[in-house]
Design an enzyme around this catalytic site. Structure first.
Site, mmCIF file in Angstrom:
data_model
loop_
_atom_site.group_PDB
_atom_site.id
_atom_site.type_symbol
_atom_site.label_atom_id
_atom_site.label_comp_id
_atom_site.label_asym_id
_atom_site.label_seq_id
_atom_site.Cartn_x
_atom_site.Cartn_y
_atom_site.Cartn_z
ATOM 1 N N SER A 1 5.184 -1.586 5.395
ATOM 2 C CA SER A 1 5.844 -0.607 6.257
ATOM 3 C C SER A 1 6.020 0.737 5.560
ATOM 4 O O SER A 1 5.751 1.795 6.149
ATOM 5 C CB SER A 1 7.192 -1.145 6.743
ATOM 6 O OG SER A 1 8.004 -1.564 5.672
ATOM 7 N N ARG B 1 18.102 -9.446 -3.625
ATOM 8 C CA ARG B 1 18.593 -9.282 -2.257
ATOM 9 C C ARG B 1 19.001 -10.628 -1.666
ATOM 10 O O ARG B 1 19.898 -10.710 -0.826
ATOM 11 C CB ARG B 1 17.520 -8.605 -1.394
ATOM 12 C CG ARG B 1 17.143 -7.202 -1.872
ATOM 13 C CD ARG B 1 15.966 -6.637 -1.096
ATOM 14 N NE ARG B 1 14.772 -7.461 -1.282
ATOM 15 C CZ ARG B 1 13.644 -7.289 -0.601
ATOM 16 N NH1 ARG B 1 13.550 -6.325 0.301
ATOM 17 N NH2 ARG B 1 12.600 -8.064 -0.839
ATOM 18 N N ASP C 1 14.199 -12.812 2.799
ATOM 19 C CA ASP C 1 14.149 -13.440 4.116
ATOM 20 C C ASP C 1 14.711 -14.855 4.123
ATOM 21 O O ASP C 1 15.056 -15.376 5.187
ATOM 22 C CB ASP C 1 12.709 -13.471 4.634
ATOM 23 C CG ASP C 1 12.121 -12.091 4.807
ATOM 24 O OD1 ASP C 1 12.820 -11.215 5.334
ATOM 25 O OD2 ASP C 1 10.967 -11.877 4.399
ATOM 26 N N HIS D 1 5.042 -9.779 6.752
ATOM 27 C CA HIS D 1 5.981 -8.728 6.304
ATOM 28 C C HIS D 1 7.323 -8.966 6.997
ATOM 29 O O HIS D 1 7.963 -9.983 6.778
ATOM 30 C CB HIS D 1 5.393 -7.356 6.612
ATOM 31 C CG HIS D 1 6.124 -6.209 5.977
ATOM 32 N ND1 HIS D 1 7.009 -6.342 4.928
ATOM 33 C CD2 HIS D 1 6.115 -4.857 6.257
ATOM 34 C CE1 HIS D 1 7.489 -5.172 4.575
ATOM 35 N NE2 HIS D 1 6.974 -4.247 5.378
ATOM 36 N N HIS E 1 6.773 -13.723 -3.378
ATOM 37 C CA HIS E 1 6.791 -12.272 -3.171
ATOM 38 C C HIS E 1 5.599 -11.666 -3.896
ATOM 39 O O HIS E 1 5.184 -12.159 -4.943
ATOM 40 C CB HIS E 1 8.097 -11.663 -3.693
ATOM 41 C CG HIS E 1 8.307 -10.249 -3.274
ATOM 42 N ND1 HIS E 1 7.836 -9.182 -4.028
ATOM 43 C CD2 HIS E 1 8.919 -9.707 -2.193
ATOM 44 C CE1 HIS E 1 8.155 -8.056 -3.413
ATOM 45 N NE2 HIS E 1 8.808 -8.338 -2.310
#
Length: 472
Positions: free
Chosen positions: A277, A363, A409, A307, A354
């Site tokens: 993105s 995160r 995620d 993504h 990743h």
């Protein structure tokens, strides 16, 4: 990928050559930069000339410095590891994870203003940091929050453009449509057609970027209410900050949900420039397409299953585990069997691995800490914790992945589900709103620094074989 790999690359260099004090001082310098200016545009206008000179000097005096080699595997493997982009806001270190202007997530949680003392960083604070490289005061953050609210008016035709789509259209399709409708008001397009000087391109880009950031929560909330709540729209509350207002317009007013939305937006805002993105936005803006066009393209990249769409896949997979056993309270042995079943069917374990990271995504870690504080007994959170214990050893044993650890995620869906946002098809829209906080500042700097039209060289398969010494 980021030019010089930013502070993250310097961190690795430090460990190799013992330059601890130099890096520590540079990061400390960054973290103590403050000002009393409450107007973000004025603050930026003061620092742009210095950065322009730095880039000018780099090109003139060091333009021939080699930053690394390019291998055939990079060409065939998605350009991973290829240093090819300048990205000011953040850098990802394989071991440390994301740093926002040199600051880790825990650094940001300690230094950036929150809605209350000890609260999660406000997205407005992250925006100020990414754009200026300076830690804002609470007064500066409140001023920026008020400015964003003043820019948040949505023209009726944007809603009508969304309404032209079936309600059944994916939320990301509706979101991209809304962003494209907002493009009609692009200040950059008007200024360019009016003959603005190249040195001032960044100014209307600033206007577009802040207008876009300001308007996205209302557009995104409208789509959620239209698609899942019978079209009953909730107006903006002028007393709330950016993240809290977004949650409010979605229909959530639990103080914990407002606080989680602040954290969610902040940690999803930026992840250096090489992800799909962010890179897409930079690429599309490089021929001077305005921020609306660039960000709409970025959203289309974000919507891909590899993504941003991954966050909805994680919750679906977790729900499939619960459906398989009739309860989230299962043994590690049962979970191991289900993971092997997933892998043997040719699928991946969503939320793990990743492209850059080689350890647990920070995160993920900060979301886990939030859950431990606010929902330690939630059955799905406990299942997520158990998955983190079971998955990495299995993936490591298979030897097919470089990173068997959870990414961002792997956790967000369970937290959103706990607070009532159960529609996982909408989760990527949340990601999209967040990503504007990182992309917007970089688009401004792209124009301020006069970065060139992106035009890398490609090769044919035959040419690549020849370069590798393979005879035809």
């Amino acid at each position: 990928m980021a030019f010089f790999k930013s502070v993250a690359a310097l961190s690795r260099l430090r460990s190799r050559v013992g330059q601890q004090s130099t890096l520590a001082n540079s990061v400390r310098w960054l973290q103590t930069q403050t000002s009393n200016n409450t107007d973000l545009f004025s603050e930026l206008k003061e620092i742009v000339p210095e950065h322009q000179e730095r880039v000018k000097k780099l090109r003139k005096e060091h333009g021939n410095v080699e930053l690394g080699k390019i291998t055939a595997d990079m060409v065939l493997g998605g350009m991973r590891g290829m240093t090819a982009l300048l990205w000011l806001g953040s850098a990802v270190d394989p071991d440390e994870g994301i740093r926002f202007r040199g600051m880790t997530i825990p650094d940001c949680q300690k230094a950036l203003p929150g809605a209350f003392p000890g609260g999660e960083p406000l997205p407005e604070a992250v925006l100020w940091l990414l754009l200026t490289g300076k830690i804002p005061s609470k007064e500066q953050v409140d001023s920026l929050a008020a400015e964003l609210r003043s820019r948040a008016t949505i023209p009726d035709y944007a809603y009508k453009a969304i309404d032209a789509l079936p309600v059944s259209a994916h939320a990301m399709t509706q979101f991209t449509t809304g962003v494209m409708a907002l493009q009609v008001q692009s200040e950059f397009q008007k200024a360019y057609e009016g003959g603005i000087a190249k040195a001032r391109y960044w100014e209307p880009t600033y206007e577009d970027s802040l207008n876009l950031i300001a308007r996205l929560p209302s557009i995104a909330a409208y789509i959620y209410r239209r698609k899942y709540k019978d079209g009953k729209i909730i107006p903006m509350d002028d007393s709330l900050d950016y993240g809290a207002n977004y949650a409010h317009m979605l229909g959530f007013d639990d103080p914990e949900m407002l606080e989680f939305m602040r954290l969610y937006i902040s940690i999803h805002s930026d992840h250096e420039g090489g992800n799909v993105s962010s890179h897409t936005a930079h690429l599309v803006a490089s021929p001077l397409s305005d921020p609306y066009l660039a960000f709409a393209a970025a959203l289309n990249g974000l919507a891909g299953p590899l993504h941003g769409l991954a966050n909805q896949e994680v919750l679906r997979w977790i729900r499939s585990i619960v459906a398989e056993f009739g309860t989230p309270d299962i043994s590690k042995e049962q979970l191991s069997d289900y993971i092997h079943k997933t892998l043997n069917s040719g699928q991946v374990v969503p939320g793990y691995g990743h492209g850059v990271l080689r350890k647990t995504d920070p995160r993920y870690t900060c979301q886990r800490e939030f859950a431990l504080k606010h929902l330690p007994n939630d059955p799905l959170f406990q299942l997520v914790s158990k998955i983190k214990e079971v998955v990495p050893p299995i993936l490591t044993k298979l030897g097919k992945v470089k990173n068997p650890w959870p990414n961002v995620d792997a956790h967000s869906g369970v937290l959103l589900n706990y607070y009532g946002l159960t529609e996982e098809n909408y989760y990527t829209v949340l990601f999209g709103v967040s990503r504007s906080i990182g992309v917007g500042p970089q688009l401004i700097w792209d124009r301020a620094l006069g970065l060139a039209l992106e035009r890398p060289k490609s090769v044919t398969l035959e040419k690549l074989e020849a370069l590798c010494g393979i005879s035809s």
